[in-house]
Each structure stands twice: as structure tokens, then as C-alpha cells.
Design a protein around this motif. Structure first.
Motif, PDB file in Angstrom:
ATOM      1  N   GLU A  14       0.827  -1.224   0.000  1.00 48.02           N
ATOM      2  CA  GLU A  14       0.000   0.000   0.000  1.00 48.02           C
ATOM      3  C   GLU A  14       0.845   1.250   0.000  1.00 48.02           C
ATOM      4  N   ARG A  15       1.958   1.254   0.746  1.00 50.19           N
ATOM      5  CA  ARG A  15       2.777   2.461   0.846  1.00 50.19           C
ATOM      6  C   ARG A  15       3.380   2.844  -0.503  1.00 50.19           C
ATOM      7  N   LEU A  69      -2.174  10.234  14.002  1.00 50.94           N
ATOM      8  CA  LEU A  69      -1.899  10.383  12.570  1.00 50.94           C
ATOM      9  C   LEU A  69      -1.212   9.151  12.002  1.00 50.94           C
ATOM     10  N   ASP A  70      -1.506   8.850  10.766  1.00 51.54           N
ATOM     11  CA  ASP A  70      -0.936   7.691  10.081  1.00 51.54           C
ATOM     12  C   ASP A  70       0.474   8.027   9.593  1.00 51.54           C
ATOM     13  N   PRO A  71       1.527   7.436  10.210  1.00 54.17           N
ATOM     14  CA  PRO A  71       2.905   7.783   9.824  1.00 54.17           C
ATOM     15  C   PRO A  71       3.279   7.278   8.432  1.00 54.17           C
ATOM     16  N   ARG A  93       1.441   7.847   5.889  1.00 55.68           N
ATOM     17  CA  ARG A  93       0.884   8.812   4.935  1.00 55.68           C
ATOM     18  C   ARG A  93       1.285  10.252   5.210  1.00 55.68           C
ATOM     19  N   PHE A  94       1.668  10.532   6.463  1.00 60.35           N
ATOM     20  CA  PHE A  94       1.938  11.916   6.844  1.00 60.35           C
ATOM     21  C   PHE A  94       3.258  12.051   7.578  1.00 60.35           C
ATOM     22  N   GLU A  95       3.868  13.221   7.413  1.00 65.44           N
ATOM     23  CA  GLU A  95       4.952  13.657   8.290  1.00 65.44           C
ATOM     24  C   GLU A  95       4.609  15.068   8.735  1.00 65.44           C
ATOM     25  N   TRP A  96       4.971  15.413   9.968  1.00 66.71           N
ATOM     26  CA  TRP A  96       4.471  16.675  10.503  1.00 66.71           C
ATOM     27  C   TRP A  96       5.488  17.364  11.401  1.00 66.71           C
ATOM     28  N   GLU A  97       5.217  18.653  11.559  1.00 68.34           N
ATOM     29  CA  GLU A  97       6.023  19.508  12.423  1.00 68.34           C
ATOM     30  C   GLU A  97       5.078  20.409  13.193  1.00 68.34           C
ATOM     31  N   ILE A  98       5.441  20.728  14.440  1.00 66.96           N
ATOM     32  CA  ILE A  98       4.638  21.615  15.287  1.00 66.96           C
ATOM     33  C   ILE A  98       5.461  22.857  15.606  1.00 66.96           C
ATOM     34  N   VAL A  99       4.897  24.035  15.315  1.00 67.18           N
ATOM     35  CA  VAL A  99       5.587  25.282  15.636  1.00 67.18           C
ATOM     36  C   VAL A  99       4.665  26.160  16.481  1.00 67.18           C
ATOM     37  N   ALA A 124      -7.992  13.071  14.042  1.00 61.66           N
ATOM     38  CA  ALA A 124      -8.426  11.905  13.268  1.00 61.66           C
ATOM     39  C   ALA A 124      -9.061  12.307  11.937  1.00 61.66           C
ATOM     40  N   LEU A 125      -9.626  13.502  11.870  1.00 63.19           N
ATOM     41  CA  LEU A 125     -10.208  13.976  10.615  1.00 63.19           C
ATOM     42  C   LEU A 125      -9.142  14.110   9.524  1.00 63.19           C
ATOM     43  N   ILE A 126      -7.905  14.420   9.937  1.00 65.88           N
ATOM     44  CA  ILE A 126      -6.834  14.555   8.951  1.00 65.88           C
ATOM     45  C   ILE A 126      -6.591  13.213   8.267  1.00 65.88           C
ATOM     46  N   ASN A 127      -6.651  12.124   9.026  1.00 63.26           N
ATOM     47  CA  ASN A 127      -6.475  10.797   8.420  1.00 63.26           C
ATOM     48  C   ASN A 127      -7.513  10.532   7.330  1.00 63.26           C
ATOM     49  N   LYS A 128      -8.727  11.028   7.539  1.00 62.49           N
ATOM     50  CA  LYS A 128      -9.809  10.776   6.576  1.00 62.49           C
ATOM     51  C   LYS A 128      -9.688  11.635   5.333  1.00 62.49           C
ATOM     52  N   MET A 129      -9.051  12.793   5.466  1.00 53.80           N
ATOM     53  CA  MET A 129      -8.794  13.702   4.332  1.00 53.80           C
ATOM     54  C   MET A 129     -10.049  13.978   3.509  1.00 53.80           C
ATOM     55  N   ASN A 130     -11.133  14.310   4.211  1.00 53.48           N
ATOM     56  CA  ASN A 130     -12.340  14.768   3.512  1.00 53.48           C
ATOM     57  C   ASN A 130     -12.186  16.274   3.291  1.00 53.48           C
TER      58      ASN A 130
END
Length: 311
Positions: A13-14, A49-51, A53-59, A131-137
């Protein structure tokens, strides 16, 4: 799954999903009263978050202007998702920075009123909103220009703007602080006269305040325009007369039960473009924050100009 030379090939899948989407979380550390929620953001993001599919940073921002600068830089760098962690004022600055880009807005409600989140049904629980980010609606929504500025949820003049100014200066957030300002100022505030050109038709009104609603509420689920939609290409011009104190409890009840448009003290006109002229006070409430814009205002809807993650 691919078909090659008549043979079915099953790929992990990846491999099929392509590069990871980049997320920047912009945190306003002083907005609202829910500071404990912001403190757990990093842990909840890692858990939710699903690692794959996503990578993230917090500022963390240092000011409202810094929020906009961070958002603009992220959009210019091609960040896929820019997440506003705060209230309506934080969202406003994030959207100003990313407006016109291909980035998608996510909202993690952590402000005081959270009007946009309430309108869209985005949960106040940080884990659930992540969790809404995982769904990407992703949904396209309107923004609204006002002179050289911009708002997403609601703008207003008159008593509305006065309360926003007092609230910003009070140093205290939350509904009780907001309600205290309203009750302290209401009896002394004199309605103002406004000239409005609404889609080419002239109106003269004396009002306690005039709001331009792209969503249905101020925040705290206080509904000013029950039929307002964020994706209809229209802004609801809400003209509100001053209510005698004896009737105030009834009108407050209508605000909280989504029936305020049934009141004789409220007039709602849907529009694409509005000009408003006033004689006094240059302050405007823009998504809960007081901003000086001048006595003449030009309001114009930008249809479906922002992509946003929604439930």
C-alpha cells in the motif's frame, strides 16, 4: 494493484500511495482557555496520525502576525496541510497566510468561542479533530474580503466590534469574560446609522450592530444567522436593532436555539457584495479580533477559495 503483460501485480500500500503529505501545525500558545489541550498535541498527533501517509512539524507562534508569516512560508514551501491550533482569530491569520495557495487548511479547535469549528461540526477533542486529517475529507469553502483584509467566519461593526475590542483588551478569555463585557456595555451603547449598498440596492438602517456572516455564529454556539452556509457564494448581512432590556432574555434564547432570524429585531439579507458607510468608529470585528479598517467598508465573497478538511 497493477496489470503488466496480462499479469496482476500486487504492490504494498505504501508504494501505491506516493510521497507522504507534509503537515505544519501552527499553535497559538495564548489563544482561548484550553492550554492543556495544546500541551498534549505532540503526543496525540503521534498516536493518531498515520505515519505511513503523513509527516508533521509543530511550531509555536509569537504573535498574530507571526502566525500569518509561518502560514505563508509553509504555503510557499508547498506544505500540503496547514493546521491552525487555536480559535477563530488564529484561523484568520493562518488563512491570510495561505490564501491563494494549494495548501489545505485543518482546524484543531483550542480557542475561546471556536465559531468556525462549531459551524462545521469539527470536534473540540484534539484527538478526534486530528483523526479527521487521516480521513482527508477536503471541501472547498468561501472566504470574504473586506477592504484589503479577509475573514473566514464573521465580521461586524457597531456593538459587535466594541465587544471584540474590549474582549481583546481584557486579558481574560472564555465565555464568562465575553458575557460580562456584553452585559456591562449594552445599556450604554447607542445604535448607529449605517448606509448599505447590498447587491446594488440601497438600505438605510439604524442598528445596534451589523454583522457579515459567512458561517452561522459568533462562537460559543451563539447563532446569529441560522441559514448561513460557508460554501454558497453568499454572505449573510445581519442587521440587528437594539432590544429593550425587558425583551433581552427572549432574544438571547433565540440566539441559543437557532431561531434569531424569527425576531422582529433582526433582519438578514443574503448578498454577494456589500458596501457599508458609517460616520463613527473605524473598528471592525474580524473573526473575533478588533481591526481598524476605516469608515467605508467593501465586502465581497470569494467563492470556494479555500480548501479545508471537514468531518
Amino acid at each position: 494493484m497493477l496489470i503488466f503483460a496480462g499479469v496482476l501485480l500486487f504492490l504494498p500500500e505504501r508504494c501505491m500511495s506516493g510521497p507522504k503529505k507534509k503537515i505544519l501545525f501552527i499553535v497559538n500558545p495564548v489563544s482561548g482557555v484550553h492550554h492543556s489541550r495544546k500541551a498534549v498535541l505532540a503526543g496525540l498527533a503521534a498516536d493518531t496520525l498515520d505515519p505511513e501517509r503523513f509527516e508533521w512539524e509543530i511550531v509555536f507562534s509569537e504573535s498574530a502576525e507571526h502566525v500569518k508569516e509561518l502560514s505563508r512560508a509553509a504555503a510557499e514551501a508547498g506544505t500540503n496541510i496547514i493546521a491552525a491550533v487555536g480559535g477563530d482569530g488564529t484561523v484568520n491569520q493562518v488563512v491570510k497566510g495561505m490564501h491563494g495557495s494549494n495548501s489545505v487548511l485543518a482546524l484543531i479547535p483550542a480557542g475561546s468561542g471556536n465559531g468556525l469549528a462549531h459551524h462545521l461540526g469539527i470536534p473540540s477533542d484534539i484527538g478526534e479533530s486530528l483523526a479527521l486529517i487521516n480521513k482527508m475529507n477536503v471541501k472547498p469553502v468561501d472566504t470574504v474580503s473586506i477592504n484589503d483584509d479577509l475573514f473566514v467566519s464573521i465580521a461586524g461593526v457597531g456593538f459587535d466590534a466594541l465587544v471584540a475590542k474590549k474582549f481583546a483588551r481584557s486579558g481574560r478569555r472564555g465565555f464568562l469574560s465575553y458575557f460580562r463585557i456584553v452585559t456591562n456595555e449594552y445599556n450604554y451603547y447607542r445604535p448607529r446609522k449605517y448606509k448599505l449598498m447590498i447587491d446594488g440596492q440601497l438600505y438605510h438602517r439604524e442598528a445596534l450592530f451589523v454583522s457579515f456572516a459567512n458561517t452561522n455564529q459568533f462562537g460559543y454556539n451563539t447563532i446569529i444567522s441560522p441559514s448561513a452556509q460557508i460554501d454558497d457564494g453568499l454572505v449573510d448581512v445581519c442587521i440587528v436593532k437594539k432590544v429593550p432590556l425587558i425583551y433581552a432574555p427572549h432574544v438571547v434564547g433565540l440566539l441559543l436555539t437557532r431561531k434569531i432570524d424569527a425576531s422582529d429585531y433582526v433582519e438578514v439579507i443574503k448578498a454577494r457584495e456589500v458596501s457599508l458607510t458609517r460616520k463613527k468608529n473605524k473598528v471592525v470585528n474580524l473573526d473575533g479580533e478588533p481591526v481598524k479598517l476605516g469608515k467605508a467598508l467593501h465586502v465581497r465573497v470569494n467563492p470556494l477559495s479555500l480548501s479545508m478538511i471537514v468531518p
